[in-house]
Enzyme design. Structure first.
Site, mmCIF file in Angstrom:
data_model
loop_
_atom_site.group_PDB
_atom_site.id
_atom_site.type_symbol
_atom_site.label_atom_id
_atom_site.label_comp_id
_atom_site.label_asym_id
_atom_site.label_seq_id
_atom_site.Cartn_x
_atom_site.Cartn_y
_atom_site.Cartn_z
ATOM 1 N N HIS A 16 0.800 -0.858 0.010
ATOM 2 C CA HIS A 16 -0.340 -0.113 0.084
ATOM 3 C C HIS A 16 0.439 1.332 -0.333
ATOM 4 C CE1 HIS A 16 0.926 0.582 4.197
ATOM 5 N NE2 HIS A 16 0.636 -0.759 4.422
ATOM 6 N N GLY A 17 0.304 2.098 -0.259
ATOM 7 C CA GLY A 17 1.220 3.323 0.148
ATOM 8 C C GLY A 17 1.971 3.863 0.703
#
Length: 169
Positions: A16-17
């Site tokens: 994820h980010g």
């Protein structure tokens, strides 16, 4: 020689980010290996996770068995991967099959809260099975620590669990 694993991280969100930006900049892997039997067989999740990879680092979603195979294969010695699993049990399985994480330990970045889990940190919830997997890792000489981002201090996972009264099954 074997691959030089840069980080072994347990994060139920996988790629994820935060991982794609903060962690990859901090540890500079040349590959991200998402190790999950479940995700490897789920085309939609696999596609979504692959889209989260930063453009400068190739990502692959593979099974536990495949990770063990490539770890032992000298053709992959040039890999300097960030390894991601969803659970501590998956990471313990990798170690049980001979993947050496004694030098780097296991980073527990995020384990979501569910019923019967206890919050250890704002981003890590655990239950007896998580503690059991962490104890198996520790018995294999692998440090298990909670750390959300590189600038956070590392906190001993089992010490956090003990403070909350978590016991092994």
């Amino acid at each position: 020689m074997t691959m030089a694993i840069q980080l072994a991280r347990v994060d139920n969100r996988l790629l994820h980010g935060q991982v794609a930006t903060v962690w990859t900049k901090a540890i500079r892997p040349n590959r991200i290996l998402i190790v999950s039997d479940t995700v490897a067989h789920d085309k939609l999740r696999k596609m979504l996770i692959m889209q989260a990879a930063p453009p400068e680092v190739k990502a692959n979603v593979i099974t536990v068995e495949k990770m063990v195979q490539i770890y032992r294969d000298s053709r992959f010695d040039q890999f300097k991967p960030l390894i991601l699993t969803e659970t501590l049990a998956e990471m313990a399985e990798l170690v049980q099959h001979g993947i050496d994480l004694t030098e780097i330990g296991v980073n527990v970045g995020n384990l979501a809260y569910t019923v019967h889990k206890t919050m250890l940190t704002p981003s890590v919830a655990a239950d007896a099975s998580d503690v059991s997997a962490a104890m198996a890792l520790q018995a294999a000489g692998v440090q298990v620590y909670a750390q959300t981002v590189p600038n956070d201090r590392q906190q001993d996972f089992l010490a956090l669990a003990a403070k909350k009264g978590l016991a092994v099954d």
